[in-house]
Design a protein around this motif. Structure first.
Motif, PDB file in Angstrom:
ATOM      1  N   MET A   1       0.841  -1.194   0.000  1.00 54.89           N
ATOM      2  CA  MET A   1       0.000   0.000   0.000  1.00 54.89           C
ATOM      3  C   MET A   1       0.879   1.248   0.000  1.00 54.89           C
ATOM      4  SD  MET A   1      -2.830   1.243   2.814  1.00 54.89           S
ATOM      5  CE  MET A   1      -1.567   1.551   4.058  1.00 54.89           C
ATOM      6  N   SER A   2       0.616   2.146  -0.939  1.00 58.73           N
ATOM      7  CA  SER A   2       1.367   3.389  -1.025  1.00 58.73           C
ATOM      8  C   SER A   2       0.811   4.420  -0.061  1.00 58.73           C
ATOM      9  CB  SER A   2       1.310   3.943  -2.449  1.00 58.73           C
ATOM     10  OG  SER A   2       1.934   3.057  -3.363  1.00 58.73           O
ATOM     11  N   ARG A   3       1.683   5.259   0.456  1.00 62.08           N
ATOM     12  CA  ARG A   3       1.251   6.323   1.349  1.00 62.08           C
ATOM     13  C   ARG A   3       2.241   7.478   1.269  1.00 62.08           C
ATOM     14  NH1 ARG A   3       2.338   3.215   7.104  1.00 62.08           N
ATOM     15  NH2 ARG A   3       4.570   2.893   6.856  1.00 62.08           N
ATOM     16  N   ILE A   4       1.855   8.593   1.844  1.00 60.94           N
ATOM     17  CA  ILE A   4       2.683   9.781   1.880  1.00 60.94           C
ATOM     18  C   ILE A   4       3.387   9.851   3.230  1.00 60.94           C
ATOM     19  CG2 ILE A   4       2.668  12.309   1.767  1.00 60.94           C
ATOM     20  CD1 ILE A   4       0.124  12.049   0.038  1.00 60.94           C
ATOM     21  N   GLU A   5       4.654  10.272   3.231  1.00 59.84           N
ATOM     22  CA  GLU A   5       5.406  10.463   4.470  1.00 59.84           C
ATOM     23  C   GLU A   5       5.865  11.910   4.575  1.00 59.84           C
ATOM     24  OE1 GLU A   5       7.590   6.111   5.198  1.00 59.84           O
ATOM     25  OE2 GLU A   5       8.770   7.895   4.767  1.00 59.84           O
ATOM     26  N   ASN A   6       5.526  12.544   5.670  1.00 57.65           N
ATOM     27  CA  ASN A   6       6.049  13.871   5.990  1.00 57.65           C
ATOM     28  C   ASN A   6       6.994  13.731   7.181  1.00 57.65           C
ATOM     29  OD1 ASN A   6       4.365  14.856   4.003  1.00 57.65           O
ATOM     30  ND2 ASN A   6       2.849  15.687   5.420  1.00 57.65           N
ATOM     31  N   LYS A   7       8.151  14.403   7.102  1.00 52.76           N
ATOM     32  CA  LYS A   7       9.158  14.283   8.154  1.00 52.76           C
ATOM     33  C   LYS A   7       9.561  15.653   8.661  1.00 52.76           C
ATOM     34  CE  LYS A   7      11.071  10.034   6.157  1.00 52.76           C
ATOM     35  NZ  LYS A   7      12.306   9.350   5.697  1.00 52.76           N
ATOM     36  N   TYR A   8       9.826  15.713   9.985  1.00 58.10           N
ATOM     37  CA  TYR A   8      10.159  16.973  10.629  1.00 58.10           C
ATOM     38  C   TYR A   8      11.207  16.729  11.712  1.00 58.10           C
ATOM     39  CZ  TYR A   8       5.447  17.958   8.799  1.00 58.10           C
ATOM     40  OH  TYR A   8       4.335  18.072   7.995  1.00 58.10           O
ATOM     41  N   TRP A   9      12.128  17.683  11.881  1.00 59.49           N
ATOM     42  CA  TRP A   9      13.009  17.687  13.050  1.00 59.49           C
ATOM     43  C   TRP A   9      12.276  18.372  14.200  1.00 59.49           C
ATOM     44  CZ3 TRP A   9      16.916  14.630  13.302  1.00 59.49           C
ATOM     45  CH2 TRP A   9      17.730  14.375  12.200  1.00 59.49           C
ATOM     46  N   VAL A  10      12.337  17.759  15.385  1.00 59.38           N
ATOM     47  CA  VAL A  10      11.678  18.310  16.570  1.00 59.38           C
ATOM     48  C   VAL A  10      12.676  18.312  17.724  1.00 59.38           C
ATOM     49  CG1 VAL A  10       9.704  18.141  18.135  1.00 59.38           C
ATOM     50  CG2 VAL A  10       9.504  17.277  15.782  1.00 59.38           C
ATOM     51  N   ALA A  11      12.768  19.412  18.452  1.00 57.89           N
ATOM     52  CA  ALA A  11      13.651  19.479  19.613  1.00 57.89           C
ATOM     53  C   ALA A  11      13.160  18.524  20.697  1.00 57.89           C
ATOM     54  CB  ALA A  11      13.706  20.909  20.153  1.00 57.89           C
ATOM     55  N   VAL A  12      14.088  17.833  21.361  1.00 58.36           N
ATOM     56  CA  VAL A  12      13.706  16.811  22.327  1.00 58.36           C
ATOM     57  C   VAL A  12      12.932  17.383  23.514  1.00 58.36           C
ATOM     58  CG1 VAL A  12      15.546  15.202  21.734  1.00 58.36           C
ATOM     59  CG2 VAL A  12      15.977  16.978  23.430  1.00 58.36           C
ATOM     60  N   GLU A  13      13.105  18.669  23.806  1.00 58.00           N
ATOM     61  CA  GLU A  13      12.359  19.240  24.928  1.00 58.00           C
ATOM     62  C   GLU A  13      10.856  19.311  24.651  1.00 58.00           C
ATOM     63  OE1 GLU A  13      14.565  22.885  23.061  1.00 58.00           O
ATOM     64  OE2 GLU A  13      15.010  20.776  23.497  1.00 58.00           O
ATOM     65  N   ASN A  14      10.460  19.114  23.387  1.00 60.02           N
ATOM     66  CA  ASN A  14       9.040  19.106  23.033  1.00 60.02           C
ATOM     67  C   ASN A  14       8.441  17.702  23.010  1.00 60.02           C
ATOM     68  OD1 ASN A  14       8.893  21.937  22.622  1.00 60.02           O
ATOM     69  ND2 ASN A  14       9.804  21.689  20.589  1.00 60.02           N
ATOM     70  N   LEU A  15       9.242  16.693  23.314  1.00 60.39           N
ATOM     71  CA  LEU A  15       8.796  15.315  23.168  1.00 60.39           C
ATOM     72  C   LEU A  15       7.584  14.994  24.043  1.00 60.39           C
ATOM     73  CD1 LEU A  15       9.170  12.434  22.070  1.00 60.39           C
ATOM     74  CD2 LEU A  15      10.851  12.045  23.873  1.00 60.39           C
ATOM     75  N   ASP A  16       7.648  15.305  25.327  1.00 60.10           N
ATOM     76  CA  ASP A  16       6.562  14.938  26.241  1.00 60.10           C
ATOM     77  C   ASP A  16       5.258  15.640  25.880  1.00 60.10           C
ATOM     78  OD1 ASP A  16       8.253  13.261  27.617  1.00 60.10           O
ATOM     79  OD2 ASP A  16       8.717  14.718  29.186  1.00 60.10           O
ATOM     80  N   GLU A  17       5.344  16.931  25.556  1.00 61.52           N
ATOM     81  CA  GLU A  17       4.134  17.673  25.198  1.00 61.52           C
ATOM     82  C   GLU A  17       3.533  17.135  23.900  1.00 61.52           C
ATOM     83  OE1 GLU A  17       2.579  22.212  24.169  1.00 61.52           O
ATOM     84  OE2 GLU A  17       4.698  21.863  24.652  1.00 61.52           O
ATOM     85  N   MET A  18       4.380  16.836  22.931  1.00 58.41           N
ATOM     86  CA  MET A  18       3.874  16.311  21.664  1.00 58.41           C
ATOM     87  C   MET A  18       3.231  14.946  21.852  1.00 58.41           C
ATOM     88  SD  MET A  18       5.831  15.875  17.998  1.00 58.41           S
ATOM     89  CE  MET A  18       5.817  17.654  17.712  1.00 58.41           C
ATOM     90  N   ARG A  19       3.841  14.082  22.667  1.00 65.19           N
ATOM     91  CA  ARG A  19       3.263  12.763  22.934  1.00 65.19           C
ATOM     92  C   ARG A  19       1.871  12.907  23.553  1.00 65.19           C
ATOM     93  NH1 ARG A  19       6.711  11.145  26.357  1.00 65.19           N
ATOM     94  NH2 ARG A  19       8.050   9.901  24.971  1.00 65.19           N
ATOM     95  N   GLU A  20       1.742  13.794  24.520  1.00 63.38           N
ATOM     96  CA  GLU A  20       0.455  14.000  25.189  1.00 63.38           C
ATOM     97  C   GLU A  20      -0.615  14.436  24.197  1.00 63.38           C
ATOM     98  OE1 GLU A  20      -1.423  16.646  28.877  1.00 63.38           O
ATOM     99  OE2 GLU A  20       0.731  16.673  28.471  1.00 63.38           O
ATOM    100  N   LEU A  21      -0.271  15.309  23.277  1.00 60.69           N
ATOM    101  CA  LEU A  21      -1.229  15.786  22.288  1.00 60.69           C
ATOM    102  C   LEU A  21      -1.601  14.680  21.300  1.00 60.69           C
ATOM    103  CD1 LEU A  21       0.327  19.301  21.601  1.00 60.69           C
ATOM    104  CD2 LEU A  21      -1.845  18.840  22.762  1.00 60.69           C
TER     105      LEU A  21
END
Length: 246
Positions: A1-21
Motif C-alpha cells: 500500500m502506497s502512502r505519503i510520508e512527511n518528516k520533521y526535526w523536533v527538539a527533544v524538549e518538546n517530546l513529552d508535550e507532543m506525545r500528550e497531544l
C-alpha cells in the motif's frame, strides 16, 4: 500500500508535550505498547554500490528512487528474524516490500540466494517470494553491498479510528560505516547524529486530519527531506561529498 510520508526535526524538549497531544487521537501501536518504555530499537543496514547511486538519487531529489536495507528490531537472540526490504518512492508516495529471513542466513542469502529459505507458512508467501526475487535481482544487477548501519529508537502511534494514519517519533539516531550485514546488532562504533532532536514522521493515505497540521503548526515545524541513510552515511564516511546536507 502506497502512502505519503512527511518528516520533521523536533527538539527533544518538546517530546513529552507532543506525545500528550498525539495520544488524544491515537494509541501506541502493538510493538510500542508491549515495550516497557513504549519504544523499540530499529536497526537497518543499507546497501549501495561503489558509485553510491541510492545516495545520489536521494540527494538529487529524484522523483522515482529506491533504497535497499536489512532491518531488525531490538536485540539479538537465538533464531532472530530480520527483514530484507525495498523502500520505493514515486513522487510523494512511498511503498515498501519485504520478506523475512533468519539472521544467521542473510549474509549467505545475499551471495547465494536460495528461495527455499523463504518459508511457506503464511498467506503472504507469494508476496514474500516476489519481494525476495525483486530484492536479489536489484542487489545483483546494481552490485550493491552493505555500506552503513543505521540505528534509532522508535515510539509509534496508530489511529484510534482505523484511518491508517501512523505517527512515529524516531529518537537517538546513530550510525556507522560497515561492509557486512553481520554488524547489524553492533553498537560500539555508532556515532550520534543531530543530538538534541528527534524525527517526527507522519504517514497517511490521501487525507491528513486537521489536528495533525495543528500539531505541526503549534511547534513551528517545517517539513524536510530527511533521510536517515544519507545522514548516517555522511556522518560516518568522510569521502562521500556533503551534498544537500540536512
Amino acid at each position: 500500500m502506497s502512502r505519503i510520508e512527511n518528516k520533521y526535526w523536533v527538539a527533544v524538549e518538546n517530546l513529552d508535550e507532543m506525545r500528550e497531544l498525539v495520544l488524544n487521537y491515537m494509541n501506541h501501536d502493538y510493538y510500542s505498547e508491549i515495550m516497557k518504555n513504549k519504544f523499540y530499537t530499529v536497526r537497518s543496514i543499507y546497501l549501495d554500490n561503489d558509485q553510491f547511486d541510492a545516495y545520489y538519487e536521494k540527494t538529487a531529489g529524484l522523483e522515482k528512487r529506491s533504497k535497499y536495507r536489512i532491518r531488525a528490531y531490538n536485540q539479538m537472540n537465538a533464531g532472530k528474524t530480520v527483514y530484507c526490504e525495498i523502500k520505493s518512492k514515486i513522487k510523494e508516495y512511498i511503498s515498501k516490500e519485504r520478506f523475512p529471513i533468519a539472521f544467521n542466513e542473510v549474509a549467505d542469502f545475499l551471495v547465494y540466494p536460495d528461495m527455499l529459505k523463504i518459508k511457506n507458512h503464511s498467506a503472504d508467501y507469494k508476496l514474500r517470494l516476489f519481494a525476495a526475487n525483486n530484492f536479489i535481482y536489484s542487489v545483483k544487477k546494481k552490485n550493491m553491498k552493505p555500506v552503513v548501519n543505521v540505528v534509532y529508537e522508535r515510539e509509534a502511534f496508530e489511529c484510534k479510528y482505523g484511518s491508517g494514519l501512523r505517527i512515529t517519533f524516531d529518537m537517538n539516531l546513530r550510525g556507522a560505516e560497515t561492509n557486512s550485514v553481520t554488524n547489524l546488532f553492533d553498537e560500539d562504533s555508532l556515532r550520534e547524529v543531530k543530538r538534541g532532536y528527534f524525527i517526527l514522521e507522519i504517514k497517511y493515505g490521501r487525507m491528513l486530519p486537521s489536528w495533525v497540521m495543528s500539531l505541526v503548526n503549534r511547534f513551528g515545524l517545517r517539513k524536510e527531506a530527511i533521510s536517515k541513510y544519507v545522514l548516517c552515511l555522511e556522518e560516518s564516511k568522510s569521502n562521500i561529498p556533503k551534498i544537500n546536507r540536512i
